[in-house]
Write a protein that holds these residues in place. Structure first.
Motif, PDB file in Angstrom:
ATOM      1  N   LEU A 253      16.740 -21.668  75.893  1.00 12.15           N
ATOM      2  CA  LEU A 253      16.428 -20.259  75.660  1.00 12.15           C
ATOM      3  C   LEU A 253      17.703 -19.448  75.495  1.00 12.15           C
ATOM      4  CD1 LEU A 253      13.689 -20.329  78.340  1.00 12.15           C
ATOM      5  CD2 LEU A 253      13.226 -19.406  76.085  1.00 12.15           C
ATOM      6  N   ASP A 254      18.697 -19.713  76.342  1.00 12.29           N
ATOM      7  CA  ASP A 254      19.975 -19.015  76.230  1.00 12.29           C
ATOM      8  C   ASP A 254      20.582 -19.209  74.844  1.00 12.29           C
ATOM      9  OD1 ASP A 254      19.878 -18.192  78.897  1.00 12.29           O
ATOM     10  OD2 ASP A 254      20.947 -19.968  79.603  1.00 12.29           O
ATOM     11  N   LYS A 255      20.610 -20.460  74.393  1.00  7.80           N
ATOM     12  CA  LYS A 255      21.252 -20.774  73.124  1.00  7.80           C
ATOM     13  C   LYS A 255      20.468 -20.194  71.940  1.00  7.80           C
ATOM     14  CE  LYS A 255      23.461 -24.956  74.885  1.00  7.80           C
ATOM     15  NZ  LYS A 255      24.843 -24.450  74.761  1.00  7.80           N
ATOM     16  N   SER A 256      19.146 -20.216  72.036  1.00 13.86           N
ATOM     17  CA  SER A 256      18.334 -19.678  70.945  1.00 13.86           C
ATOM     18  C   SER A 256      18.542 -18.180  70.786  1.00 13.86           C
ATOM     19  CB  SER A 256      16.851 -19.985  71.204  1.00 13.86           C
ATOM     20  OG  SER A 256      16.617 -21.367  71.229  1.00 13.86           O
ATOM     21  N   GLU A 257      18.468 -17.447  71.889  1.00 11.54           N
ATOM     22  CA  GLU A 257      18.672 -16.005  71.820  1.00 11.54           C
ATOM     23  C   GLU A 257      20.098 -15.678  71.381  1.00 11.54           C
ATOM     24  OE1 GLU A 257      17.975 -11.863  72.075  1.00 11.54           O
ATOM     25  OE2 GLU A 257      16.655 -13.593  71.843  1.00 11.54           O
ATOM     26  N   ALA A 258      21.061 -16.477  71.835  1.00 13.10           N
ATOM     27  CA  ALA A 258      22.449 -16.246  71.432  1.00 13.10           C
ATOM     28  C   ALA A 258      22.623 -16.437  69.931  1.00 13.10           C
ATOM     29  CB  ALA A 258      23.381 -17.183  72.198  1.00 13.10           C
ATOM     30  N   MET A 259      21.937 -17.432  69.366  1.00 12.29           N
ATOM     31  CA  MET A 259      22.035 -17.641  67.917  1.00 12.29           C
ATOM     32  C   MET A 259      21.488 -16.441  67.154  1.00 12.29           C
ATOM     33  SD  MET A 259      21.374 -21.575  66.944  1.00 12.29           S
ATOM     34  CE  MET A 259      21.880 -21.139  65.291  1.00 12.29           C
ATOM     35  N   PHE A 260      20.362 -15.915  67.628  1.00 14.29           N
ATOM     36  CA  PHE A 260      19.796 -14.737  66.984  1.00 14.29           C
ATOM     37  C   PHE A 260      20.742 -13.543  67.107  1.00 14.29           C
ATOM     38  CE2 PHE A 260      15.281 -16.390  68.055  1.00 14.29           C
ATOM     39  CZ  PHE A 260      15.186 -17.028  66.832  1.00 14.29           C
ATOM     40  N   PHE A 261      21.191 -13.274  68.325  1.00 14.19           N
ATOM     41  CA  PHE A 261      21.898 -12.033  68.609  1.00 14.19           C
ATOM     42  C   PHE A 261      23.347 -12.042  68.140  1.00 14.19           C
ATOM     43  CE2 PHE A 261      24.058  -9.015  71.551  1.00 14.19           C
ATOM     44  CZ  PHE A 261      23.381  -7.876  71.159  1.00 14.19           C
ATOM     45  N   ASN A 262      23.968 -13.207  68.076  1.00 10.93           N
ATOM     46  CA  ASN A 262      25.390 -13.276  67.729  1.00 10.93           C
ATOM     47  C   ASN A 262      25.642 -13.411  66.232  1.00 10.93           C
ATOM     48  OD1 ASN A 262      26.093 -13.044  70.424  1.00 10.93           O
ATOM     49  ND2 ASN A 262      26.163 -15.256  70.753  1.00 10.93           N
ATOM     50  N   GLU A 263      24.631 -13.197  65.423  1.00 13.72           N
ATOM     51  CA  GLU A 263      24.829 -13.225  63.975  1.00 13.72           C
ATOM     52  C   GLU A 263      25.753 -12.080  63.549  1.00 13.72           C
ATOM     53  OE1 GLU A 263      20.556 -15.027  62.450  1.00 13.72           O
ATOM     54  OE2 GLU A 263      20.786 -12.864  62.712  1.00 13.72           O
ATOM     55  N   VAL A 264      26.422 -12.285  62.436  1.00 14.20           N
ATOM     56  CA  VAL A 264      27.329 -11.254  61.920  1.00 14.20           C
ATOM     57  C   VAL A 264      26.895 -10.873  60.510  1.00 14.20           C
ATOM     58  CG1 VAL A 264      29.267 -12.006  63.347  1.00 14.20           C
ATOM     59  CG2 VAL A 264      28.935 -13.028  61.082  1.00 14.20           C
ATOM     60  N   PRO A 265      27.142  -9.627  60.108  1.00 13.59           N
ATOM     61  CA  PRO A 265      26.769  -9.185  58.766  1.00 13.59           C
ATOM     62  C   PRO A 265      27.467 -10.025  57.704  1.00 13.59           C
ATOM     63  CG  PRO A 265      27.357  -7.327  60.181  1.00 13.59           C
ATOM     64  CD  PRO A 265      27.753  -8.572  60.911  1.00 13.59           C
ATOM     65  N   PRO A 266      26.851 -10.246  56.565  1.00  9.72           N
ATOM     66  CA  PRO A 266      25.555  -9.665  56.167  1.00  9.72           C
ATOM     67  C   PRO A 266      24.355 -10.520  56.574  1.00  9.72           C
ATOM     68  CG  PRO A 266      26.507 -10.828  54.321  1.00  9.72           C
ATOM     69  CD  PRO A 266      27.502 -10.955  55.442  1.00  9.72           C
ATOM     70  N   ASN A 267      24.612 -11.657  57.219  1.00 10.69           N
ATOM     71  CA  ASN A 267      23.515 -12.553  57.600  1.00 10.69           C
ATOM     72  C   ASN A 267      23.131 -12.325  59.057  1.00 10.69           C
ATOM     73  OD1 ASN A 267      23.547 -13.938  55.021  1.00 10.69           O
ATOM     74  ND2 ASN A 267      25.441 -14.916  55.701  1.00 10.69           N
ATOM     75  N   ASP A 268      22.686 -11.117  59.358  1.00 13.99           N
ATOM     76  CA  ASP A 268      22.382 -10.768  60.745  1.00 13.99           C
ATOM     77  C   ASP A 268      20.973 -10.199  60.889  1.00 13.99           C
ATOM     78  OD1 ASP A 268      22.989  -8.487  59.297  1.00 13.99           O
ATOM     79  OD2 ASP A 268      24.033  -7.485  60.942  1.00 13.99           O
ATOM     80  N   GLY A 269      20.037 -10.773  60.144  1.00 16.02           N
ATOM     81  CA  GLY A 269      18.667 -10.255  60.175  1.00 16.02           C
ATOM     82  C   GLY A 269      18.001 -10.378  61.525  1.00 16.02           C
ATOM     83  N   HIS A 270      18.226 -11.523  62.231  1.00 15.04           N
ATOM     84  CA  HIS A 270      17.604 -11.687  63.547  1.00 15.04           C
ATOM     85  C   HIS A 270      18.118 -10.634  64.522  1.00 15.04           C
ATOM     86  CE1 HIS A 270      17.528 -15.720  61.698  1.00 15.04           C
ATOM     87  NE2 HIS A 270      16.407 -15.899  62.358  1.00 15.04           N
ATOM     88  N   ARG A 271      19.433 -10.454  64.509  1.00 14.49           N
ATOM     89  CA  ARG A 271      20.052  -9.469  65.391  1.00 14.49           C
ATOM     90  C   ARG A 271      19.485  -8.074  65.128  1.00 14.49           C
ATOM     91  NH1 ARG A 271      25.000  -8.436  68.223  1.00 14.49           N
ATOM     92  NH2 ARG A 271      25.679  -6.274  67.967  1.00 14.49           N
ATOM     93  N   LYS A 272      19.373  -7.706  63.855  1.00  8.45           N
ATOM     94  CA  LYS A 272      18.828  -6.393  63.519  1.00  8.45           C
ATOM     95  C   LYS A 272      17.394  -6.255  64.001  1.00  8.45           C
ATOM     96  CE  LYS A 272      21.742  -5.520  59.464  1.00  8.45           C
ATOM     97  NZ  LYS A 272      21.772  -5.433  57.985  1.00  8.45           N
TER      98      LYS A 272
END
Length: 352
Positions: free
Chosen positions: A176-195
């Motif tokens: 769970l930690d790693k999955s949420e981190a993958m979503f949240f640690n995205e950087v623009p312009p490929n940061d749709g999950h984070r947004k």
């Protein structure tokens, strides 16, 4: 021991998760002009009602401490209900970094839709937003009884191997930690999950969690689906099916701080089963743009919507050039932070 989907429990190399990409990949809200169809489809917003009581996950670790930036004392195996609350805490911890209010756990339609999709992905070994039955996020949410607008984050392995799901899985908290981190640690312009996680007015999230059975040669790896929703009103139920060329009654009540705008109707092909190999090639999902928008009196519109205060109603024609299919009914409103109308509800029905 063979690794499942390029993932192991000691040092995972997670595949890039897929995101519910909308018709326009910009960061702005869905918009619609007063005289025509909407230009883009993206986000809607609402403020939460408040957080649920803290839930303990192991020694001296609570949901509230995680939201404040704390970390679990040690790796822990969680039941599915515990895993959902843990991921909720991770989401709210990440939202707190941007001073955003927490979202609540939706244990209704959003959870049902997310669980359906997580199980489908884990059982068949794919990642995406279409299901093996050809379903899409708003369809699964509608069929679960939802009436708002859903935005989905998803993560799974993609080896296309069929597996038997564990009816009572224990989920490694590190996954769970790693999955949420993958979503949240995205950087623009490929940061749709984070947004998606950081939409300011998201109110609730349903969480799907599924995991195959471990075997003598494979370690079990979980799959997840996050279904973010925002509630702006109450809407009369739609039929599951309707006749081509007929009408369907659309009515409801808009709640503050939203102000009613209009009603749209789009058409997609009737869902059909999709091979898993093809599902793994579909990394984005475009919400169909309305082929027709309807507005209240005073706007240029084929049929004026009846509006009485916060209440609205329309007998919506169902014919896109005489073509049957899955029709998608959208409700649009003006919400805080958006200068124009945004989509606040998206439901599906089959027109034959």
């Amino acid at each position: 021991m063979r690794m499942l989907g390029k993932v192991n429990l000691l040092g995972p190399t997670w595949l890039l998760p897929s995101f519910f990409v909308l018709a326009c990949t910009g960061s702005g809200p869905a918009t619609a002009s007063r005289t025509g169809a909407p230009a883009t489809v993206a986000t809607v917003a609402h403020a939460p009602d408040g957080a649920k009581a803290p839930v303990t996950f192991g020694a001296a670790f609570t949901e509230s401490s995680l939201a404040a930036g704390g970390k679990p004392a040690a790796k822990k195996l969680l039941t599915v209900p515990e895993a959902r609350r843990y991921m909720l805490a991770l989401i709210n911890r990440d939202r707190a970094t941007q001073k955003l209010p927490p979202v609540e756990l939706d244990e209704g339609a959003a959870q049902t839709a997310g669980q359906r999709h997580a199980e489908d992905m884990a059982k068949h070994g794919f990642l995406g937003h279409w299901g093996t039955d050809g379903s899409v996020p708003e369809q699964r949410y509608t069929e679960a009884g939802g009436a708002d607008f859903v935005q989905e984050n998803a993560l799974c392995f993609t080896d296309q191997k069929g597996r038997t799901l564990d009816a009572r899985p224990l989920i490694d908290s590190e996954a769970l930690d790693k999955s949420e981190a993958m979503f949240f640690n995205e950087v623009p312009p490929n940061d749709g999950h984070r947004k998606n996680i950081l939409k300011p007015y998201h109110k609730k999230v349903g969480i799907g969690v599924a995991q195959p059975r471990g075997t003598d040669v494979e370690l079990p790896v979980p799959c997840f689906a996050q279904e973010f929703i925002d509630s702006y009103g109450q809407y009369a139920p739609l039929p599951k099916k309707a006749k081509l060329g007929g009408t369907v009654r659309i009515e409801g009540t808009m709640h503050a701080p939203a102000t009613f705008g209009g009603i749209g109707v789009a058409r997609a092909a009737t869902p059909r089963p999709i091979p898993v190999a093809e599902l793994n090639t579909r990394r984005s999902y475009p919400v169909p743009n309305p082929y027709q928008m309807y507005w209240p009196p005073g706007f240029r519109t084929p049929i004026p919507i009846q509006v009485n205060g916060k209440n609205f109603a329309l007998d919506l024609p169902l014919s896109d050039g005489g073509k049957a299919g899955m029709y998608e009914v959208s409700i649009w409103a003006r919400v805080p932070g958006s200068p124009d109308f945004v989509m606040v509800s998206l439901r599906t029905l089959r027109v034959e």
